[in-house]
Design an enzyme around this catalytic site. Structure first.
Site, short mmCIF file in Angstrom:
data_model
loop_
_atom_site.label_atom_id
_atom_site.label_comp_id
_atom_site.label_asym_id
_atom_site.label_seq_id
_atom_site.Cartn_x
_atom_site.Cartn_y
_atom_site.Cartn_z
N GLY A 212 0.59 -1.60 -0.10
CA GLY A 212 -0.16 -0.27 0.11
C GLY A 212 0.88 0.78 -0.14
N CYS B 164 -8.61 -4.00 -30.12
CA CYS B 164 -9.89 -3.80 -30.76
C CYS B 164 -10.54 -3.27 -29.60
CB CYS B 164 -11.02 -4.56 -31.35
SG CYS B 164 -8.97 -5.48 -32.58
C1 LIG Z 1 -0.77 -6.84 -3.60
C2 LIG Z 1 -0.83 -7.23 -2.23
C3 LIG Z 1 0.78 -6.56 -1.61
C4 LIG Z 1 1.28 -5.54 -2.63
O1 LIG Z 1 0.41 -4.25 -2.51
P1 LIG Z 1 1.25 -3.07 -3.28
O2 LIG Z 1 0.41 -1.47 -3.26
O3 LIG Z 1 2.27 -3.39 -4.68
O4 LIG Z 1 2.62 -2.60 -1.56
C5 LIG Z 1 0.64 -6.85 -1.04
N1 LIG Z 1 -0.03 -7.83 0.00
C6 LIG Z 1 -0.56 -8.35 -0.30
C7 LIG Z 1 -1.37 -9.57 1.00
C8 LIG Z 1 -1.52 -8.44 -1.68
O5 LIG Z 1 -2.33 -8.72 -1.93
#
Ligand SMILES: *Cc1c(COP(=O)(O)O)cnc(C)c1O
Length: 429
Positions: free
Chosen positions: A230, A341
């Site tokens: 995140g 497309c």
């Molecule tokens: C997608 C995901 C991440 C990585 O998320 P980023 O936004 O790329 O840092 C980490 N842990 C879980 C469980 C995820 O689904």
């Protein structure tokens, strides 16, 4: 201003050997960033970043991150296999899956991966699948409602399919402890692509209080807290990026305020960043092959949404630099399109760019995470190659481009694949 990590001259040379489109990743920058992450959390004795494999599932890149001390966050069987293939072992693998098939729990357990349970019912499901509860176990938390920070609502966990409620988490810890678990973790992912230094510290504060309460009420020993992913990147040139040092310090403040007084100063902090580890350090290089003047001005390139889906999928902004025209005035307005497309196959819509001529190379920035990996084969389009710009300046092919043979391979069951040689001959390849 965003600056590509390759020049026109470099790309011309590379394209002589590996035709566009291709992804290229910057080894040096990947390593430097990983080191910044480890330095930002060096106050925490057992800190570990588990790279989210789904962001960029390339074993060569994973290897680089492993050399920098990272483990891997997997959520599927093949992601586990990739980790196994490069020699990641046991607790270097976090299995943060959801809606998990029993066989994947079995495999994760065989590898000794730390299993992160997405749901309360998975306690029983896991025990049935692997015949026991592992000593180390993690549970994913979903606080519900909305996730707020000082600058407003960030995301909506109440609408998300992941994790357990608070009550379920307490119950799960109790049951897991009775069944022999000894080292517990908690995990939450509450907002995506945050570009504020506040996200991790705010999340950490909530998880640290939760961990303290859990340990107090259930007696389960919390060994690690996983802040998950995140942490975002500035896709737009006017955005300010995250300061990982400040983020690390913010988490430390919460740690010292909440966990240390509770006698939990030995808890390890884990992260599962994908985008922040790799996003800025990968670019998609594509060549302009058509220009079209109708009601708008279009530039057609040789990549399409199959290579990078984010703009088509959620209107994501990816900055574009026309190589060799870095300093030219942005006095043209173009839609930059691929060949699918589908009218949403556009890397840019009404974007101010310098004049683009056929043969120009476009560098599409920040494609290093959730870029190649989201690819698909719509319109029978094939996935492109991935290259590594090595620390020593060389260039290494780290995934070849797909060929029609790859596309046809899954038709082996109906005999069509056997006919491929004849078809290829006719096509002249
Ligand atoms: C997608 C995901 C991440 C990585 O998320 P980023 O936004 O790329 O840092 C980490 N842990 C879980 C469980 C995820 O689904």
């Amino acid at each position: 201003m965003k600056k590509p990590f390759v020049t026109k001259k470099q790309v011309q040379e590379i394209a002589g050997k590996y035709p566009t489109p291709f992804y290229i990743y910057d080894e040096k920058a990947i390593r430097e960033n990983a080191r910044r992450v480890y330095s930002a959390f060096s106050w925490n004795k057992n800190f570990k970043e588990f790279f989210a494999v789904k962001a960029t599932p390339n074993p060569r890149l994973m290897q680089i991150l492993m050399e920098e001390g990272c483990g891997f966050d997997c959520s599927s069987e093949t992601e586990l296999m990739l980790s196994e293939a490069i020699g990641a072992k046991g607790e270097d693998i976090m299995f943060s899956s959801n809606d998990t098939p029993a066989g994947e729990f079995v495999y994760a357990n065989k590898l000794g991966a730390t299993i992160n349970l997405d749901d309360f019912t998975h306690v029983e499901f896991l025990e049935k699948a692997i015949g026991k509860i592992p000593e180390t176990i993690s549970c994913r938390f979903n606080p519900g409602g909305v996730f707020k920070m000082s600058n407003g609502i960030m995301d909506n966990p109440g609408d998300s399919k992941y994790g357990m409620t608070r009550e379920q988490l307490f119950e799960a810890f109790k049951i897991l402890k009775e069944k022999g678990a000894k080292r517990f973790g908690i995990h939450a992912f509450l907002a995506s692509n945050t570009v504020t230094n506040e996200y991790y510290p705010t999340l950490a504060g909530q998880l640290f209080e939760l961990a303290r309460d859990l340990q107090e009420k259930t007696g389960a020993k919390v060994g690690f807290i996983n802040l998950s992913g995140g942490v975002g990147i500035p896709y737009k040139p006017d955005q300010e990026g995250n300061d990982i040092e400040a983020i690390g310090n913010g988490v430390r403040e919460q740690f010292e305020k909440i966990l240390v007084p509770a006698g939990m100063g030995d808890v390890a902090i884990y992260t599962e960043m994908g985008r922040f580890m790799m996003g800025p350090y990968g670019g998609l290089v594509t060549k302009a092959i058509h220009e079209k003047h109708i009601y708008k001005e279009y530039i057609g390139v040789d990549a399409c949404a199959v290579n990078l889906m984010r703009p088509a999928m959620y209107g994501a902004y990816h900055h574009i630099t026309v190589l060799g025209k870095e300093d030219a005035p942005l006095d043209h307005i173009y839609d930059v399109t691929g060949s699918l497309c589908e009218n949403n196959d556009k890397f840019a819509v009404e974007r101010n760019l310098p004049e683009i001529n056929n043969g120009d190379y476009l560098f599409i920035h920040d494609a290093g995470a959730h870029g190649f990996s989201m690819g698909y084969n719509y319109n029978g389009k094939l996935k492109c190659a991935e290259l590594l710009l090595c620390e020593d300046g060389g260039c290494e092919l780290i995934r070849r481009a797909e060929t029609a043979r790859d596309y046809f391979a899954t038709f082996d069951c109906i005999g069509v694949y056997d006919d491929l040689d004849r078809i290829m001959k006719k096509k002249g390849v």
